[in-house]
Design a protein around this motif. Structure first.
Motif, PDB file in Angstrom:
ATOM      1  N   ALA A  86       0.825  -1.212   0.000  1.00 56.72           N
ATOM      2  CA  ALA A  86       0.000   0.000   0.000  1.00 56.72           C
ATOM      3  C   ALA A  86       0.860   1.263   0.000  1.00 56.72           C
TER       4      ALA A  86
ATOM      5  N   GLY B 196       3.668   3.462  -1.040  1.00 56.96           N
ATOM      6  CA  GLY B 196       4.585   3.478  -2.177  1.00 56.96           C
ATOM      7  C   GLY B 196       4.689   4.863  -2.773  1.00 56.96           C
ATOM      8  N   LEU B 197       5.011   4.890  -4.051  1.00 54.94           N
ATOM      9  CA  LEU B 197       5.144   6.190  -4.709  1.00 54.94           C
ATOM     10  C   LEU B 197       3.825   6.954  -4.665  1.00 54.94           C
ATOM     11  N   GLY B 198       2.727   6.193  -4.561  1.00 62.08           N
ATOM     12  CA  GLY B 198       1.414   6.833  -4.456  1.00 62.08           C
ATOM     13  C   GLY B 198       1.367   7.802  -3.283  1.00 62.08           C
ATOM     14  N   ASN B 199       1.930   7.395  -2.143  1.00 63.24           N
ATOM     15  CA  ASN B 199       1.912   8.260  -0.956  1.00 63.24           C
ATOM     16  C   ASN B 199       2.815   9.464  -1.130  1.00 63.24           C
TER      17      ASN B 199
ATOM     18  N   TYR C  37       5.600   2.021 -13.171  1.00 63.18           N
ATOM     19  CA  TYR C  37       6.007   2.285 -11.797  1.00 63.18           C
ATOM     20  C   TYR C  37       7.524   2.048 -11.630  1.00 63.18           C
TER      21      TYR C  37
ATOM     22  N   PHE D 123      -6.041   3.458  -5.458  1.00 64.79           N
ATOM     23  CA  PHE D 123      -4.642   3.260  -5.856  1.00 64.79           C
ATOM     24  C   PHE D 123      -3.776   3.042  -4.628  1.00 64.79           C
ATOM     25  N   SER D 124      -4.044   3.862  -3.642  1.00 67.90           N
ATOM     26  CA  SER D 124      -3.142   3.859  -2.509  1.00 67.90           C
ATOM     27  C   SER D 124      -3.315   2.619  -1.626  1.00 67.90           C
ATOM     28  N   LEU D 125      -4.514   1.983  -1.676  1.00 69.33           N
ATOM     29  CA  LEU D 125      -4.668   0.736  -0.913  1.00 69.33           C
ATOM     30  C   LEU D 125      -4.395  -0.497  -1.771  1.00 69.33           C
ATOM     31  N   SER D 126      -3.864  -0.288  -2.969  1.00 67.23           N
ATOM     32  CA  SER D 126      -3.536  -1.400  -3.885  1.00 67.23           C
ATOM     33  C   SER D 126      -4.754  -2.255  -4.225  1.00 67.23           C
TER      34      SER D 126
ATOM     35  N   VAL E 159      -6.421  -4.832  -8.458  1.00 63.55           N
ATOM     36  CA  VAL E 159      -5.559  -5.507  -9.432  1.00 63.55           C
ATOM     37  C   VAL E 159      -5.052  -6.854  -8.892  1.00 63.55           C
TER      38      VAL E 159
ATOM     39  N   THR F 203      -3.823  -7.756  -5.994  1.00 59.50           N
ATOM     40  CA  THR F 203      -2.765  -7.827  -4.981  1.00 59.50           C
ATOM     41  C   THR F 203      -3.297  -8.273  -3.616  1.00 59.50           C
TER      42      THR F 203
ATOM     43  N   SER G  18       6.030  -2.092  -3.134  1.00 60.98           N
ATOM     44  CA  SER G  18       4.773  -2.011  -3.884  1.00 60.98           C
ATOM     45  C   SER G  18       4.905  -2.752  -5.210  1.00 60.98           C
TER      46      SER G  18
ATOM     47  N   SER H  59       4.628  -6.423  -5.022  1.00 62.91           N
ATOM     48  CA  SER H  59       3.255  -6.897  -4.811  1.00 62.91           C
ATOM     49  C   SER H  59       2.424  -6.858  -6.091  1.00 62.91           C
ATOM     50  N   MET H  60       2.899  -6.132  -7.095  1.00 61.68           N
ATOM     51  CA  MET H  60       2.158  -6.087  -8.367  1.00 61.68           C
ATOM     52  C   MET H  60       2.509  -7.293  -9.235  1.00 61.68           C
TER      53      MET H  60
ATOM     54  N   MET I 226      -8.909  -0.931 -12.311  1.00 61.18           N
ATOM     55  CA  MET I 226      -9.087  -0.891 -10.851  1.00 61.18           C
ATOM     56  C   MET I 226     -10.539  -0.712 -10.418  1.00 61.18           C
TER      57      MET I 226
HETATM   58  N1  PFF Z   1      -0.425   1.394  -3.373  1.00 60.84           N
HETATM   59  C1  PFF Z   1       0.735   1.667  -4.164  1.00 60.84           C
HETATM   60  C2  PFF Z   1       1.155   3.115  -3.948  1.00 60.84           C
HETATM   61  O1  PFF Z   1       0.428   3.884  -3.310  1.00 60.84           O
HETATM   62  O2  PFF Z   1       2.204   3.494  -4.444  1.00 60.84           O
HETATM   63  C3  PFF Z   1       0.485   1.426  -5.623  1.00 60.84           C
HETATM   64  C4  PFF Z   1      -0.019   0.049  -5.931  1.00 60.84           C
HETATM   65  C5  PFF Z   1       0.586  -1.088  -5.368  1.00 60.84           C
HETATM   66  C6  PFF Z   1      -1.065  -0.103  -6.781  1.00 60.84           C
HETATM   67  C7  PFF Z   1       0.131  -2.376  -5.663  1.00 60.84           C
HETATM   68  C8  PFF Z   1      -1.541  -1.373  -7.087  1.00 60.84           C
HETATM   69  C9  PFF Z   1      -0.937  -2.479  -6.527  1.00 60.84           C
HETATM   70  F1  PFF Z   1      -1.375  -3.673  -6.820  1.00 60.84           F
END
Ligand code: PFF
Length: 467
Positions: A18, A20-23, A101, A237-240, A243, A245, A333, A336-337, A401
């Motif tokens: 969760a 990752g670069l998103g945060n 990513y 996106f931020s909780l993954s 997709v 995961t 992250s 996990s993808m 998503m």
């Molecule tokens: N949650 C990750 C982030 O905030 O950077 C992005 C992410 C990870 C998206 C894993 C989807 C995923 F399956």
């Protein structure tokens, strides 16, 4: 994934996914563009009201089936098995995301190297790579970043290839030796580094107070019409979610783990790290008169870098700490993808992990390379008027998503037997709490996601203008 996580391993692995670069890049950017605090509040509400709900749905699918997403839907569906298994193919979205990513993690690697400040000798027109010392000149910093993206295919590819091998090496080690070990070390490291950066930021008094106000004193007048929808997208996106995961990691969830408290912890950590990142980034931005609404990579790769450089050697050390923690966050992250598709190939075709990773690796390498080439000037190309990078981002985040989130909610809410869920949840959540979750799952969350999707294709504001 075949063996189970340890108790703490599950929480760390999912939190690692969760966070990752998103945060670090999406969260502060969107908060900046949407006026700050009120958007943060919306994001928090939606993360709990929709993200948490769908998270538990995906977790149930993984835990009840102990399979990869495709086979999970197939095994659990009482009828129309083939049709439901299509929902599991959202794992393709994770492969798309990891491709661009990894390119962005490559940028982080470049800035990490730049942060050493010993690369001056590489500067100049005839240097092969565009590694540069950080510069305190904003225009130069921007020019460096643009040059790196649009002119310097070699450095970008070098960084991407490094990230690519690093990530695939970790996934090749499997669940115990690779993913769990990586997270057990990297998550706490990231957290400690962020605390240190935050303490440093707190001493930059004016900037810190500005950032606190910007993030925590709600000002609803600053919300734009579609902020709600943007916040919902960010929560996904931020909780993954969406997709495969969470389904995949939950397939290795130990029976004894209280997954309700684990999930709440994961959400809490994710929000906390986002807010810490936000506080750090905005403290620097406010202290040095930057623009909080500057978009995308600009925030960390241009503004923040400039600000680090202003601080001299201390800035270089902070930049090193910042980029290495961002690298860790991104890698956990990215790992996990890759896992969902790997798990699918192992389950469905009896492939060895190594062989599955070779196939996936080839695809990711090609897609990632195309991302680099499509945004470089000499090799640029577009698809549907977008760069290849944006096509992957758009298709995965805006199509796959949310669609997959709706599928998970409908599948768990209407197709799976309620009794099976009650038994699964009973040790950790029962009675009224379970019923509230169930109502959100069946009606409120899917509806909210449908609204997001419609807005992606036809802004609701435009639709309202018809009347
Ligand atoms: N949650 C990750 C982030 O905030 O950077 C992005 C992410 C990870 C998206 C894993 C989807 C995923 F399956």
């Amino acid at each position: 994934m075949s063996s189970k996580f340890s108790k703490i391993g599950f929480v760390l692995a999912v939190a690692g996914s969760a966070v990752g670069l998103g945060n670090a890049w999406k969260f502060p950017t969107l908060v900046g563009q949407n006026g700050g605090s009120a958007f943060v509040l919306l994001y928090l509400i939606l993360t709990l009201g929709v993200g948490f709900v769908i998270f538990l749905a995906e977790l149930s699918i993984g835990k009840l089936s102990e399979k990869d997403p495709v086979n999970a839907y197939k095994n659990l569906a009482p009828s129309h098995k083939k049709a439901w298994s299509i929902a599991g193919f959202s794992i393709i979205g994770a492969i798309m995301i990891v491709s661009f990513y990894s390119v962005v993690i490559g940028w982080v690697v470049k800035y990490f190297i730049d942060s050493f400040g010993i690369w001056g000798f590489l500067e100049g027109s005839n240097s092969l790579f565009s590694f540069r010392n950080l510069t305190s000149d904003l225009a130069l910093s921007e020019a460096n970043f643009t040059h790196f993206l649009s002119e310097d295919i070699l450095t970008q590819m070098l960084c991407f290839i490094f990230v690519f091998f690093f990530i695939f090496f970790v996934v090749s080690k499997g669940i115990k030796d690779g993913i769990e070990k990586l997270n057990v070390w990297m998550m706490p490291t990231l957290f400690i580094l962020l605390v240190l950066l935050l303490i440093y930021a707190a001493f930059i008094h004016e900037g810190f107070v500005g950032a606190l106000e910007f993030l925590f004193v709600p000002d609803f007048s600053k919300l734009s019409g579609d902020s709600v929808l943007i916040a919902l997208g960010l929560a996904f996106f931020s909780l993954s979610l969406g997709v495969g995961t969470i389904i995949t990691y939950s397939a290795s969830l130990p029976d004894s783990t209280n997954f309700i408290t684990s999930t709440l912890w994961i959400i809490f950590i994710n929000i906390l790290i986002g807010l810490m990142m936000g506080l750090i980034v905005f403290t620097f931005i406010f202290a040095y008169g930057g623009d909080p609404s500057a978009s995308g990579p600009g925030l960390i790769f241009i503004s923040l870098v400039t600000l680090f450089a202003k601080l001299g050697v201390v800035g270089n050390v902070l930049a090193l700490a910042f980029f290495i923690s961002l690298f860790f966050a991104g890698v956990t992250s990215a790992v996990s993808m890759i896992e969902p598709f790997t798990f699918y190939l192992i389950n469905s075709f009896g492939m060895s992990r190594k062989k599955a990773l070779v196939y996936i690796g080839i695809v990711v390498f090609i897609l990632g390379t195309l991302c680099v080439l499509s945004s470089a000037k000499a090799t640029s190309f577009t698809l549907f008027d977008k760069s290849f990078f944006d096509v992957l981002d758009f298709t995965s985040s805006n199509l796959i998503m949310p669609l997959s989130g709706i599928c998970a909610a409908i599948f768990v809410g209407f197709v799976l037997k309620k009794e099976a869920l009650i038994i699964l949840f009973k040790p950790f959540m029962s009675g009224i709490y379970f019923e509230i979750w169930y109502i959100f799952l069946r009606f409120i969350s899917p509806l909210a996601v449908v609204v997001v999707m419609i807005n992606n294709f036809y802004p609701i504001e435009k639709m309202l203008a018809w009347f």
